[in-house]
Design a protein around this motif. Structure first.
Motif, mmCIF file in Angstrom:
data_model
loop_
_atom_site.group_PDB
_atom_site.id
_atom_site.type_symbol
_atom_site.label_atom_id
_atom_site.label_comp_id
_atom_site.label_asym_id
_atom_site.label_seq_id
_atom_site.Cartn_x
_atom_site.Cartn_y
_atom_site.Cartn_z
ATOM 1 N N LYS A 190 26.537 11.106 78.403
ATOM 2 C CA LYS A 190 27.063 10.191 79.295
ATOM 3 C C LYS A 190 26.177 8.850 79.477
ATOM 4 C CE LYS A 190 26.723 13.512 82.246
ATOM 5 N NZ LYS A 190 26.793 14.553 83.330
ATOM 6 N N ASN A 191 27.106 7.942 80.145
ATOM 7 C CA ASN A 191 26.671 6.602 80.479
ATOM 8 C C ASN A 191 25.797 5.973 79.353
ATOM 9 O OD1 ASN A 191 28.215 7.293 82.852
ATOM 10 N ND2 ASN A 191 26.454 8.274 83.588
ATOM 11 N N GLY A 192 24.460 5.773 80.022
ATOM 12 C CA GLY A 192 23.532 4.879 78.723
ATOM 13 C C GLY A 192 23.377 5.639 77.764
ATOM 14 N N PHE A 193 22.995 6.951 77.797
ATOM 15 C CA PHE A 193 22.839 7.630 76.537
ATOM 16 C C PHE A 193 24.134 7.517 75.395
ATOM 17 C CE2 PHE A 193 19.902 10.342 78.972
ATOM 18 C CZ PHE A 193 18.753 9.873 78.403
ATOM 19 N N ALA A 194 25.051 7.646 76.321
ATOM 20 C CA ALA A 194 26.585 7.884 75.247
ATOM 21 C C ALA A 194 26.654 6.451 74.407
ATOM 22 C CB ALA A 194 27.495 8.195 76.062
ATOM 23 N N SER A 195 26.368 5.357 75.107
ATOM 24 C CA SER A 195 26.711 3.991 74.801
ATOM 25 C C SER A 195 25.550 3.566 73.454
ATOM 26 C CB SER A 195 26.712 2.979 75.985
ATOM 27 O OG SER A 195 25.591 2.983 76.506
ATOM 28 N N GLU A 196 24.266 4.135 73.805
ATOM 29 C CA GLU A 196 23.518 3.763 72.729
ATOM 30 C C GLU A 196 23.871 4.534 71.411
ATOM 31 O OE1 GLU A 196 18.650 3.214 72.280
ATOM 32 O OE2 GLU A 196 19.540 3.651 74.402
ATOM 33 N N VAL A 197 24.005 5.772 71.449
ATOM 34 C CA VAL A 197 24.439 6.294 70.387
ATOM 35 C C VAL A 197 25.867 5.908 69.857
ATOM 36 C CG1 VAL A 197 25.428 8.522 69.267
ATOM 37 C CG2 VAL A 197 23.546 8.688 70.978
ATOM 38 N N ALA A 198 26.642 5.534 70.675
ATOM 39 C CA ALA A 198 27.885 4.908 70.220
ATOM 40 C C ALA A 198 27.922 3.631 69.407
ATOM 41 C CB ALA A 198 28.883 4.657 71.726
#
Lengths: 214, 214, 214, 214
Positions: free
Chosen positions: D130-138
């Motif tokens: 979710k959130n920060g984690f998700a966007s970095e992988v994205a």
DNA sequence: TATGAATGAGTGTTCATTCAT
DNA sequence: TATGAATGAACACTCATTCAT
């Protein structure tokens, strides 16, 4: 016999009698649980009741034992084991069968009146355990029963008596275990006197008449 | 004493002995419930268990009794009442105290072995009822207890014996009621013989020694 | 193959298509559950989420299915069964293998885009079911897979092609099932066009080159 | 893009490439966690499972990462980063678009089959962050996707082809990523052959027909 | 560097009971 | 007379996480 699931912690590596902090804390919980099971019954007692009684959070309890059933098992096993141990040491050096039976009864009733909650949980919740837990307790129970049978058989042999050992033993257990339903410490006699009276009834009952014909 | 909550259908429009369809259906349910309570315990048995056992829908059961607790009450009351009734009629015309006590024991054990499930529910679930229900059953129990006390006191007087009636009576109840924990119809004797053996143990135990000093 | 536990109610005895109130209500719940499982995943969705989504109390849900797992099973079974049924009826009367494969792809994608939540739950939660539930769904899946294998083998035979059917089929399923991770109905083409494009890629890929040497 | 929360020990006091004891220990944990997430899914795996698998106490794990979610993040980021790095170095010096795409596929499948657990966790748990984690992988995922789009656009330009790059790329990813659902190392071909077969299907599919009309 | 001990919030599920029909 | 449908409260138990040591 199937042995019960191991506790989540290895056996304490401390010397001999030393009990770990864990063991002491567990013993406290077991003690509170005994009271709760005594009052509400095993099925009727909820883990929340135990949590309240022991002052520990619901989840915290599960650090010490992995199920409500195991807790009951711990109570029953400890109670039974202790009774048997004490009985054995008291029986040592006594040879007269009558005297031995009097000791058996006294040992049972003393423990009973000193630990009424434990004994009620032992007597009343005998069927609540299942599978491995049940069989482990059953094994101790059988040993205890066998000891009593042995004593009575000795008595029969020594005095040339004739009666059904099975029924005599089970009647005796009935007399003794039923106590949890009626004993009132403010009204009733103490263990010693109670043991005397029950011993008198039982032993006279069993020793009078019924001689083997020779 | 607080009386138990009235049933939902107190008006019995049938004359005398005739049982209505309602009563017969209720009796069936009570009978099934007795088996279930015997097997799983009162707390451990769910209304769904009762529904399954009696073949009636969960909601349907509530037409016949308004709570699980009342169902237990009906079982216990009926069982106790029946035992007391039979005892009274059997005791009529008998005057010898020893004979009376033998009848008491036989009556108890006969009913016990003929209705083991009922008797287990009576013995084992004695504490499950609350308030009004509890006190109504307790009243019958007290009456039953008093009868036994009376018989023993008669015996003491007639034979000049000396022992604690309370402990003797409660020991006797213990011997008898404990049966539900061990009796196995394929192994153990029938009611008559069992009654003989227990009567022998108990009466000899109580009648031997312990004479009043004059 | 182990069949899944029966539902708590007997099959509706109504004629043919008629659905009972129970079945309709269950279908509503299943529909809501599909959305929730799609959004949060099977493990991540709680029964409380399902209760909220369907507007029914937590306990009420259990009147319609006996476990969360069975609910997932119902979704997966219904989805798969429907796809296979539609496929079979669409395949009837078509003989050209290429045309048949195009129909297979179109059928899959049409259902996929019309029921994206169901298909995601089918694709993404394939491993969540256990034992009987798992094997029943696996059986339908196998049938579906076999049909596709059959069509490709027909194509190979008809056109004298040479390639690994297994890898071709599983690549095709990959192309199609991966859609749930990227399809955006506001951006991407509709099922028909998507099916055309995927069919082109797949069929040309499989039919070009790689002829059997004669 | 929001960056993910910093690790609790960002100060790497070691020079350059040297890995600290901390990093090596963390890598071990990540490796065990990958297996557990692969087998039980991210939601389905508990911290206790991870503790058991890594042989470290529950609390001990938290010295290395501050939440279960960050652990998943570490797995996904490392996996993706590695794949992209390897791809870039393999692509260096290669100019033919078809050859480049074959390398892309080979690189993906080689890593996939060499690290199946990592790749399953990457593919299957894409939505769990979710959130920060998700966007970095994205972000890494987008870069990887863009590379593939670039290669295909090059191919289109070089050969004068006409097809939807988006659908082609996503179909290719589907073919490749779906592997985790079916690949069986005892039955299926190795990475090189698999890459050949998928490359053939995909490239023929995309390069046959569909020429731009001039 | 690592752990034993503990917790609040939450899990799936079952409970006795009700009520419109 | 009986049931299908529904519910709020409770059940035993597990969760990710924390903190003193």
């Amino acid at each position: 016999m199937a042995s019960a699931p191991a506790t989540r912690r290895p056996v304490s590596r401390a010397r001999a009698v030393a009990t770990s902090r864990f063991d002491r804390r567990l013993a406290e919980i077991v003690s509170h649980a005994t009271e709760v099971f005594c009052e509400k019954g095993y099925e009727g007692a909820s883990m929340r009741d135990l949590s309240r009684a022991s002052g520990m959070s619901l989840a915290g309890l599960y650090y010490y034992f992995e199920s409500k059933e195991r807790l009951l098992f711990l109570i029953q096993k400890h109670t039974f084991t202790t009774i048997v141990q004490r009985l054995k040491s008291r029986l040592e050096g006594v040879n007269d069968p009558e005297q031995q039976i009097r000791i058996f009864i006294l040992n049972h009733l003393e423990y009973f009146l000193a630990n009424p909650a434990s004994m009620k949980v032992l007597s009343h919740e005998a069927e609540a355990l299942k599978n491995g837990f049940a069989s482990e307790v059953a094994a101790i129970k059988r040993e205890y029963y066998r000891i009593c049978v042995g004593l009575l058989d000795d008595l029969k042999r020594a005095r040339g008596l004739q009666f059904s050992t099975r029924i005599a033993v089970l009647s005796l257990f009935g007399m003794m275990n039923w106590i949890y339903t009626w004993h009132n410490s403010r009204v009733d006699a103490d263990a010693e006197q109670l043991a005397d009276e029950m011993s008198d009834i039982f032993l006279r009952g069993v020793m009078t008449g019924g001689k083997v014909r020779r």
